[in-house]
Every structure is written in structure tokens, then in C-alpha cells.
Motif scaffolding. Sequence first.
Motif, PDB file in Angstrom:
ATOM      1  N   PRO A 567       0.830  -1.214   0.000  1.00 31.96           N
ATOM      2  CA  PRO A 567       0.000   0.000   0.000  1.00 31.96           C
ATOM      3  C   PRO A 567       0.862   1.261   0.000  1.00 31.96           C
ATOM      4  CG  PRO A 567      -0.071  -1.075   2.144  1.00 31.96           C
ATOM      5  CD  PRO A 567       0.648  -2.002   1.231  1.00 31.96           C
ATOM      6  N   PRO A 568       0.273   2.390  -0.426  1.00 32.68           N
ATOM      7  CA  PRO A 568       1.046   3.638  -0.467  1.00 32.68           C
ATOM      8  C   PRO A 568       1.471   4.063   0.937  1.00 32.68           C
ATOM      9  CG  PRO A 568      -1.279   4.038  -0.959  1.00 32.68           C
ATOM     10  CD  PRO A 568      -1.089   2.565  -0.925  1.00 32.68           C
ATOM     11  N   PRO A 569       2.585   4.791   1.063  1.00 28.76           N
ATOM     12  CA  PRO A 569       3.077   5.217   2.374  1.00 28.76           C
ATOM     13  C   PRO A 569       2.073   6.112   3.113  1.00 28.76           C
ATOM     14  CG  PRO A 569       4.360   6.211   0.581  1.00 28.76           C
ATOM     15  CD  PRO A 569       3.478   5.195  -0.023  1.00 28.76           C
ATOM     16  N   GLU A 570       2.234   6.138   4.442  1.00 28.95           N
ATOM     17  CA  GLU A 570       1.388   6.926   5.333  1.00 28.95           C
ATOM     18  C   GLU A 570       1.191   8.367   4.840  1.00 28.95           C
ATOM     19  OE1 GLU A 570      -1.126   6.715   8.334  1.00 28.95           O
ATOM     20  OE2 GLU A 570       0.096   5.045   7.582  1.00 28.95           O
ATOM     21  N   LYS A 571       2.280   8.969   4.412  1.00 24.52           N
ATOM     22  CA  LYS A 571       2.255  10.382   4.008  1.00 24.52           C
ATOM     23  C   LYS A 571       1.304  10.612   2.830  1.00 24.52           C
ATOM     24  CE  LYS A 571       5.312  13.824   2.497  1.00 24.52           C
ATOM     25  NZ  LYS A 571       6.342  13.839   1.496  1.00 24.52           N
ATOM     26  N   VAL A 572       1.324   9.656   1.899  1.00 21.94           N
ATOM     27  CA  VAL A 572       0.464   9.771   0.722  1.00 21.94           C
ATOM     28  C   VAL A 572      -1.000   9.588   1.114  1.00 21.94           C
ATOM     29  CG1 VAL A 572      -0.132   8.704  -1.484  1.00 21.94           C
ATOM     30  CG2 VAL A 572       2.252   9.095  -0.881  1.00 21.94           C
ATOM     31  N   GLN A 573      -1.244   8.650   2.053  1.00 26.83           N
ATOM     32  CA  GLN A 573      -2.620   8.452   2.507  1.00 26.83           C
ATOM     33  C   GLN A 573      -3.145   9.718   3.170  1.00 26.83           C
ATOM     34  OE1 GLN A 573      -3.666   4.714   4.106  1.00 26.83           O
ATOM     35  NE2 GLN A 573      -1.916   3.653   3.226  1.00 26.83           N
ATOM     36  N   GLU A 574      -2.228  10.458   3.809  1.00 27.40           N
ATOM     37  CA  GLU A 574      -2.623  11.735   4.408  1.00 27.40           C
ATOM     38  C   GLU A 574      -3.009  12.753   3.342  1.00 27.40           C
ATOM     39  OE1 GLU A 574       0.271  13.388   7.172  1.00 27.40           O
ATOM     40  OE2 GLU A 574       0.093  11.477   8.258  1.00 27.40           O
ATOM     41  N   ILE A 575      -2.249  12.750   2.239  1.00 25.61           N
ATOM     42  CA  ILE A 575      -2.607  13.650   1.128  1.00 25.61           C
ATOM     43  C   ILE A 575      -4.036  13.372   0.683  1.00 25.61           C
ATOM     44  CG2 ILE A 575      -2.153  14.286  -1.288  1.00 25.61           C
ATOM     45  CD1 ILE A 575       0.735  13.732  -0.947  1.00 25.61           C
ATOM     46  N   VAL A 576      -4.355  12.080   0.534  1.00 30.74           N
ATOM     47  CA  VAL A 576      -5.689  11.702   0.062  1.00 30.74           C
ATOM     48  C   VAL A 576      -6.742  12.164   1.062  1.00 30.74           C
ATOM     49  CG1 VAL A 576      -7.173   9.825  -0.696  1.00 30.74           C
ATOM     50  CG2 VAL A 576      -4.732   9.731  -1.162  1.00 30.74           C
ATOM     51  N   GLU A 577      -6.513  11.920   2.359  1.00 31.64           N
ATOM     52  CA  GLU A 577      -7.428  12.393   3.400  1.00 31.64           C
ATOM     53  C   GLU A 577      -7.641  13.897   3.264  1.00 31.64           C
ATOM     54  OE1 GLU A 577      -9.284  11.420   5.811  1.00 31.64           O
ATOM     55  OE2 GLU A 577      -8.906   9.265   5.696  1.00 31.64           O
ATOM     56  N   ASN A 578      -6.545  14.580   3.080  1.00 35.22           N
ATOM     57  CA  ASN A 578      -6.552  16.033   3.070  1.00 35.22           C
ATOM     58  C   ASN A 578      -7.323  16.625   1.887  1.00 35.22           C
ATOM     59  OD1 ASN A 578      -5.828  18.634   3.860  1.00 35.22           O
ATOM     60  ND2 ASN A 578      -4.066  18.594   2.478  1.00 35.22           N
ATOM     61  N   ILE A 579      -7.153  16.045   0.679  1.00 33.61           N
ATOM     62  CA  ILE A 579      -7.855  16.643  -0.464  1.00 33.61           C
ATOM     63  C   ILE A 579      -9.359  16.390  -0.411  1.00 33.61           C
ATOM     64  CG2 ILE A 579      -5.925  16.697  -2.108  1.00 33.61           C
ATOM     65  CD1 ILE A 579      -6.973  14.139  -3.325  1.00 33.61           C
ATOM     66  N   ARG A 580      -9.775  15.469   0.432  1.00 34.33           N
ATOM     67  CA  ARG A 580     -11.211  15.200   0.525  1.00 34.33           C
ATOM     68  C   ARG A 580     -11.947  16.246   1.345  1.00 34.33           C
ATOM     69  NH1 ARG A 580     -11.462   8.620   1.352  1.00 34.33           N
ATOM     70  NH2 ARG A 580     -10.626   8.093  -0.698  1.00 34.33           N
ATOM     71  N   ILE A 581     -11.223  17.030   2.113  1.00 34.25           N
ATOM     72  CA  ILE A 581     -11.822  18.086   2.935  1.00 34.25           C
ATOM     73  C   ILE A 581     -11.555  19.422   2.262  1.00 34.25           C
ATOM     74  CG2 ILE A 581     -11.820  19.184   5.211  1.00 34.25           C
ATOM     75  CD1 ILE A 581     -12.715  16.260   5.265  1.00 34.25           C
ATOM     76  N   PRO A 582     -12.604  20.185   1.947  1.00 40.07           N
ATOM     77  CA  PRO A 582     -12.405  21.389   1.140  1.00 40.07           C
ATOM     78  C   PRO A 582     -11.701  22.551   1.839  1.00 40.07           C
ATOM     79  CG  PRO A 582     -14.725  21.128   1.698  1.00 40.07           C
ATOM     80  CD  PRO A 582     -14.033  19.903   2.160  1.00 40.07           C
ATOM     81  N   SER A 583     -11.773  22.658   3.190  1.00 41.67           N
ATOM     82  CA  SER A 583     -11.257  23.878   3.810  1.00 41.67           C
ATOM     83  C   SER A 583      -9.738  23.908   3.800  1.00 41.67           C
ATOM     84  CB  SER A 583     -11.774  24.003   5.242  1.00 41.67           C
ATOM     85  OG  SER A 583     -11.336  22.888   5.975  1.00 41.67           O
ATOM     86  N   GLY A 584      -9.225  25.143   3.854  1.00 43.58           N
ATOM     87  CA  GLY A 584      -7.776  25.331   3.940  1.00 43.58           C
ATOM     88  C   GLY A 584      -7.044  25.100   2.642  1.00 43.58           C
ATOM     89  N   ALA A 585      -7.733  25.366   1.515  1.00 41.98           N
ATOM     90  CA  ALA A 585      -7.080  25.169   0.223  1.00 41.98           C
ATOM     91  C   ALA A 585      -5.925  26.129   0.047  1.00 41.98           C
ATOM     92  CB  ALA A 585      -8.086  25.344  -0.910  1.00 41.98           C
ATOM     93  N   GLY A 586      -6.160  27.383   0.426  1.00 47.58           N
ATOM     94  CA  GLY A 586      -5.102  28.367   0.323  1.00 47.58           C
ATOM     95  C   GLY A 586      -4.604  28.522  -1.095  1.00 47.58           C
ATOM     96  N   ASP A 587      -3.438  29.112  -1.230  1.00 53.55           N
ATOM     97  CA  ASP A 587      -2.874  29.314  -2.557  1.00 53.55           C
ATOM     98  C   ASP A 587      -2.334  28.007  -3.098  1.00 53.55           C
ATOM     99  OD1 ASP A 587      -3.474  31.907  -2.616  1.00 53.55           O
ATOM    100  OD2 ASP A 587      -1.472  32.618  -2.065  1.00 53.55           O
TER     101      ASP A 587
END
Lengths: 591, 84
Positions: A567-587
Amino acid sequence: MEIQTWTFIIVGLTFALYIGIAIWSRAGSTKEFYIAGGGVSPLANGLATAADWMSAASFLGMAGIIAFSGYDGSVYLMGWTGGYVLLALLLAPYLRKFGKFTVPDFIGDRYYSNVARTVAVVAALFVSFTYVAGQMRGVGVVFSRFLDVEVNTGVYIGMAVVLFYAFLGGMKGITYTQVAQYCVLIFAFMVPAIFISLMATGNPIPQLGFGSAGEDGVYLLDKLDGLMTELGFTAYTDGTKSKTDVFFITAALMMGTAGLPHVIIRFFTVPKVKDARKSAGYALLFIAILYTTAPAIAVFARTNLMETVQDTPYKEIPSWFTKWEDTGLIAWTDKNGDGKIQYLPGSAIEGKKPQFIEGRANYGQRKITNPSTTANELYVDRDITVLANPEIAGLPNWIIALVAAGGLAAALSTAAGLLLVISTSISHDLIKKQFARDISDKRELLIARLSAVLAVIVAGYFGINPPGFVASVVALAFGLAASSFFPAIVMGIFSKRMNREGAISGMVAGLAITTYYIARFKLGWIGNPETSGTDNWWFGISPEGFGTMGMLVNFAVALVISRFTSPPPEKVQEIVENIRIPSGAGDAIEH
Amino acid sequence: MELSQRKKYWKENLKYLSILLTIWFLVSYGFGILLVDELNTIRLGGFKLGFWFAQQGSIYVFVLLIFVYVRLMNKLDKKYKVNE
């Protein structure tokens, strides 16, 4: 005033506008060059996306293709709009949240691999170059007919204009130029459509007009079905393609639309996730105005053609006919020697294009050397439908000139969007991300600009040596986009388990099988040409629809391979978690 | 944001997606392609209904679907306080 004078004035004014905007909005940093600084409003982005997306194929080619294929033309209508639903629901918000510059950026980071990034870059270049070829040919067609110059000269002028604003403004220049280009192209498309609808049915709204009745009280579509079946064509509203093929082509165009890099890249330019969703809605709304009008124009044009030319003596034919004959886009051979035009099923000529020779035949028509053995005497190039329609309907000269300007706006806006993807892929995804990581912003901007120049030259080459019909070439780009990007991005967002090995092998498999099929059955590069006909297609799927199969192969290969690898590394799974939540997109940021 | 909240937000999102994409499939592949012959026996003014869905109706529904999605998601974002 003459058509040509009007064309010089209107085309000249629109070009001046585009160049003016480019100077006003020139880019000073790579961020402005790649994503217009990230501060574009959803409405402006919607307009720009619509112009970016609607190419010479949509503006010039689509109504013509529908006019000649009837119900079968629905694949383009549904396919090229339905993809936006996928884009809005499955891709745009998440890619915006991810917040980098390009599609290969996402693929490279999500799949933690430079190999994946490179595959994505190759696919992006492949798709963009296939697509840009069609645009440049569109520019050539418009110029040669309306400015009375050589096709090649037309392509050079087009190259110079695109180069100017892509080089200077990057994404920022392109965005605001595209907003202007949308306004020009939609105005140019709608004005003649409204006039023609009024004349044919008394209803000013073309979308309703083509379902109305003409002066004789017969519904237009019924009349057209009647005219066609009487002469041995399939009824307009029935079509000739198999259901399977219609299904697969529509799907390939939808997934392809959702996977096209020059469309996806536009959603990186808005400030928030919310705006990305909204601007996809605006984009489709603006696109739908043209896409629901095109089938109406198709019906008016086809009815008009059938009624005007059928059994008409060549001597009495209207002047638009002979003008288009001069450009080689219409040809007539009097096969039965009665001096009248018979337009019947089957191809009037052998091969793809009529071959003309010097001199005129007995009625004054141009001589061709490759008539076919069918009874059909008339060859009409499908690409002229939109351009010829105002003339056929006898509209004033300024409207005809306006249509020329609209066609140029459509071709140039798309070409510019594609050139930007090509130059970004080279300067950002290849050079900055793989070869020279510590390159300065100023240096990278210079490389981006030089890549744009290189891309324009290659695009111009394709414009001068066009590989085929405008719309059918473009359709192939979709198959390639559908079979490579779409599955990789969707799985990257919706499956946390999808890993590097799965995504790469999926993309390679999808791209390879689709390329093979197109090379085998469409281009005739491999295999025996005698066995590349309809009968030999796999499952009866045409090359245009095979992208759907490529996409399924991509999904299947990726899912299987990912189950047998880690499976993909922990860090990448965090990226996936993160893009699913819209807030804090920033620049959108670099890393 | 709590993990459980996140999961709930994502689940509701997926629910909206599946409903909207079902409609998307129905009007285009369903009405415009698979059921076109059956629907063509019904008329809408001068249009045969299947033909109308294939060349007009499905496009109108697509536009509507995206704006419905925008509304639903904006409300969902507010509910889970992830809006901006």
C-alpha cells in the motif's frame, strides 16, 4: 460592403482586442504564467473554460458532423457535455484542494514516483499535440475561405497571434483573452442561428425552432426524415451506428473530456474549492448554449441543402455553391449527364478528397479525376456547414464575417490552452521537477516561454500537414485522455489503497492498448489495411469509442496490480485524506 | 477535524455523488441511447422523445446536476464547518 472587407475589419478588431488584453495581463512570475496567480473568479474561469474547451471542432465541425450523421451525432453532444458532470463531481474540487500547478504534479505526488510523473507528462504531450493539430487546420480553413489567402499563410498568422499572447501572458494572458474569445464566438454562433431559425420556423430560439413546424405546417424533423428516406438515406432521427458503438463513443468522449489536461488545469486558477465546483457549473452552462444550438443548425442546414440542390440544374445553382466549389470543399460530377445535381447516399468520390484538374467541364463545373461508381454526384466537405450556412440562408455580409471571427476565436483559444499545457509540461514537470530542481523562478519562466515557442512551431507544422478531418482527429485525443488520465486521477482521489505500481501499469496498459487500436484500425499504420474495416473491429467498437475500453483496461490492471503490491506510504494516505476536505485550500503552492 | 466527522462528511459526499451520477447515467446512456427506440414512440411537439433526450434534454439535465451539486456541497460544508 464586400464579405472580404467586413472580414478584415471584424477579424482585425478581434485580434487587436486579444493582443491588447495580452499586453495588459502579462505574467511576471511562474505562478502567474502557470495558473494566472490563482485569483480568477469562478465566473471568469467558467467563461475561459468554455472558450478553452470549445474548439474549431465544436464551432466549425460539430454542426456539420451532426447534419451529416443525424442521430449518430448525439455522441458528440452528450459526450462532450456529460464529461463536465464527472469533472465537477469527481475531479475539479479535489484537484483544486491539492493545490499544485499541473496534472502530472498530482499524479507524480499522489503516486510518489517520478516514473508516474513522466508517464503523465508523455500522455499530456501526446493528447495536446493530437488535439492542437485539429485546431491549426481549423484556422487554415477559415482563413483560406474568408481572407482569400493560402491555407499555409492562414496558419502562420494564427501561429503568430497565439504565440504573442501565450508567450507574454501565460495562463494569465490566456485566461482573459479566452473570456473575450468566448464572447466573440458565442455571439458569432448565435446571431446566424437565430436568424435562420426565424426564417425556417418563425421561432427565434433555435433550440425550440428545430422541433417546430415550417410554413407548410409540417414538423421540420418529420420533413427532413421524409426527404432523406425518399432518396434512400437512413432517417435523420434514426442514425446508422450500432447501439454498442454509440454507447462506447459517448463514454470515451465523456471520460476524455474529464481527463483533458488543458481543461483540468483551468480549475487550478480559482481561489477556493467552492469556486472550482461553481466554475465547472458556469463552464457547462456557457458550453450548453452552443451545444444545444448546434443540432438545430444541423437540421436547418441539412434540410436547406436537400431542398436547394436536389435535382437543381447546375446552371441555376446559387452562388455560394460555386464559391465553395472554388475552394475545393464542394464538388459535383454529372454522372448521368442530365445537367442536374443528384444528391444520394454513398460517396460521390473515390478516396477522401476530390482530386481536381485544370479546366471546366461542360456546365462550368470543376473537373475531378476520382468520381466513384455510386449514383451520388455531390461531394460536400462537412467542415463547411457552419461557415456556409449564413450564405445559404442569404444573410448580410457582416454576419458572414462575424462567423469567420468566431471560428478563429474558437480555434485560437483552444490552441492557446493546449500550448500552455505543452509548455508547462516541459518547463515545470520535466525540467524543474526532474532535471533542475533548484532552478530560479526567473529561469523557469524563461524556459516556459521558450517551450511555448517550440510548441507553436510543432503545432504549426501539423496545421500545414493536417492529419485528417478536424473533428475526427480531435476525437482520438479523447480516447487517449480517457484511457490514461481519467482512471489515474479518479482512483487517486477515491481509493486510498491505490499505489504507485497499480497506477503506472494501469496508465501504460490503457494508453498502449488504445494507441494500438487506433494505429491498427484508424490510421492503418500496422496490420493489413484490408482487415482494418468495420467487420474486424473488436466487439464492434469503432476506434473513436475504444478509449472506453482502454479506460476499463486501465482500471482493471491498476486494481489487480495494487492488490499484489504494498500500500502507499502513510504520508500519501494523508494527502488523500486532506484533499477530501475542502477547507484550507489556500494558494496553489510549489514545494 | 475529528476522524469520525471526516468519515461522516465523506460518506454523505459519496451518497450525493451516487444519486447525481445515477441521474446522469439515466438521462444520457439510458434515455438517449439504450431506451431511445422505445422513447421515440412518444412525441414532444416536433421531437421524438428519445432523439430529444440525446440531442437536447440530457444537456439541460447535466447543467442542472452540477448546480444542484454545488448547492448540496455548500450546505454540507457548512454543516461540518469546512466551508470558507
